[in-house]
Scaffold this active site. Structure first.
Site, PDB file in Angstrom:
ATOM      1  CE1 TYR A  63      -4.369  -0.721  -0.414  1.00 41.03           C
ATOM      2  CE2 TYR A  63      -3.204  -2.939   0.675  1.00 41.03           C
ATOM      3  CZ  TYR A  63      -4.523  -2.128  -0.008  1.00 41.03           C
ATOM      4  OH  TYR A  63      -5.799  -2.804  -0.307  1.00 41.03           O
ATOM      5  CG  ASN A  98     -11.749   4.129  -9.403  1.00 43.63           C
ATOM      6  OD1 ASN A  98     -11.763   2.793  -9.643  1.00 43.63           O
ATOM      7  ND2 ASN A  98     -12.143   4.729 -10.135  1.00 43.63           N
ATOM      8  CG  HIS A 115     -14.356  -0.839  -3.166  1.00 39.14           C
ATOM      9  ND1 HIS A 115     -14.178  -1.285  -4.560  1.00 39.14           N
ATOM     10  CD2 HIS A 115     -15.594  -1.331  -2.837  1.00 39.14           C
ATOM     11  CE1 HIS A 115     -15.170  -2.346  -4.714  1.00 39.14           C
ATOM     12  NE2 HIS A 115     -15.963  -2.304  -3.635  1.00 39.14           N
ATOM     13  CB  SER A 184     -15.065  -5.336 -15.606  1.00 38.62           C
ATOM     14  OG  SER A 184     -15.135  -5.591 -14.363  1.00 38.62           O
ATOM     15  CG  ASN A 208     -15.530  -0.561 -19.931  1.00 42.43           C
ATOM     16  OD1 ASN A 208     -15.122  -0.076 -18.729  1.00 42.43           O
ATOM     17  ND2 ASN A 208     -14.982  -1.723 -20.307  1.00 42.43           N
TER      18      ASN A 208
END
Length: 235
Positions: A63, A98, A115, A184, A208
């Protein structure tokens, strides 16, 4: 494209879900394909609470490396176009998978980071939570209790915060237009939001670079770079 432009211009409530494809245009690794390995470890293995419990040094090394890469990345035209759309729209919620914080940097305000955010850290024991853009030590410690900090991100095997998921579901269920950009359509629960929106009467639009499993299910599938397409959609 002309039809989608007109629909976006006339929509009262817009919901947008973004994924790694938006940030990829800023140089952010997607960790798919050739980007999927770091020191012979898969990202899914490193972004996992069990790995952090067993090898915190390894996870923090990963990270901190990601943070160092992201410190050089700037919002691209897709981020700025979505910020401009929010400024124009009567009501718009931007949901992102993201963790890079680039939507905020571009000027978007009504953002749900599904997230989490890699620039936030939280304590593994107490309630400490803070943004920290500094260069962190190998194993950063909580300034409040001295226990180990972790990135404030949702790892594989962890659930989204209930309030976060509820807000996303509500936005999808009440949207006039639901757009997915650079995702996706595989990772749940985000992948089910477009279907939920469509079942509640929203026009669904996918943007996309390549076809996805949802391309044949949405009302409009626009293929190309997110920045190029979004620039055209902004009224």
């Amino acid at each position: 494209m002309q039809t989608v432009m007109a629909l976006v211009d006339g929509a009262e409530r817009i919901a947008v879900l973004t994924g790694a494809g938006v940030s990829a245009e800023s140089g952010v690794p997607t960790f798919r394909g050739e980007d999927g390995l770091w020191k012979n470890h898969r990202a899914e293995e490193l972004a996992h609470p069990e790995t952090f419990s067993r090898e915190p040094h390894l996870v923090w090394e990963f990270y901190n490396w990601r943070r160092s890469l992201l410190s050089k990345c700037k919002p691209n035209r897709a981020h700025h176009a979505l910020a401009a759309l929010e400024a124009h729209a009567s009501s718009m919620l931007l949901m992102t998978q993201n963790v890079d914080g680039l939507h905020h940097m571009a000027g978007s305000h009504n953002v749900i980071e599904m997230h989490g955010n890699i620039w936030r850290v939280k304590c593994t024991r107490c309630t400490y939570l803070a943004e920290d853009y500094s260069e962190l030590p190998e194993l950063p410690k909580c300034p409040s209790c001295g226990d180990l900090l972790r990135p404030d991100v949702v790892w594989f095997g962890e659930q989204l915060e209930p309030g976060t998921l509820h807000s996303c579901v509500e936005a999808a269920a009440h949207a006039d237009i639901f757009m997915t950009v650079g995702t996706s359509g595989i990772v749940q629960p985000a992948a089910s939001l477009a279907d939920l929106a469509k079942r509640h009467g929203a026009v669904t639009v996918e943007i996309n670079l390549d076809p996805t499993p949802n391309s044949g299910l949405v009302d409009f599938s626009l293929q190309g770079k997110a920045a190029d397409i979004l620039d055209k959609l902004i009224p």
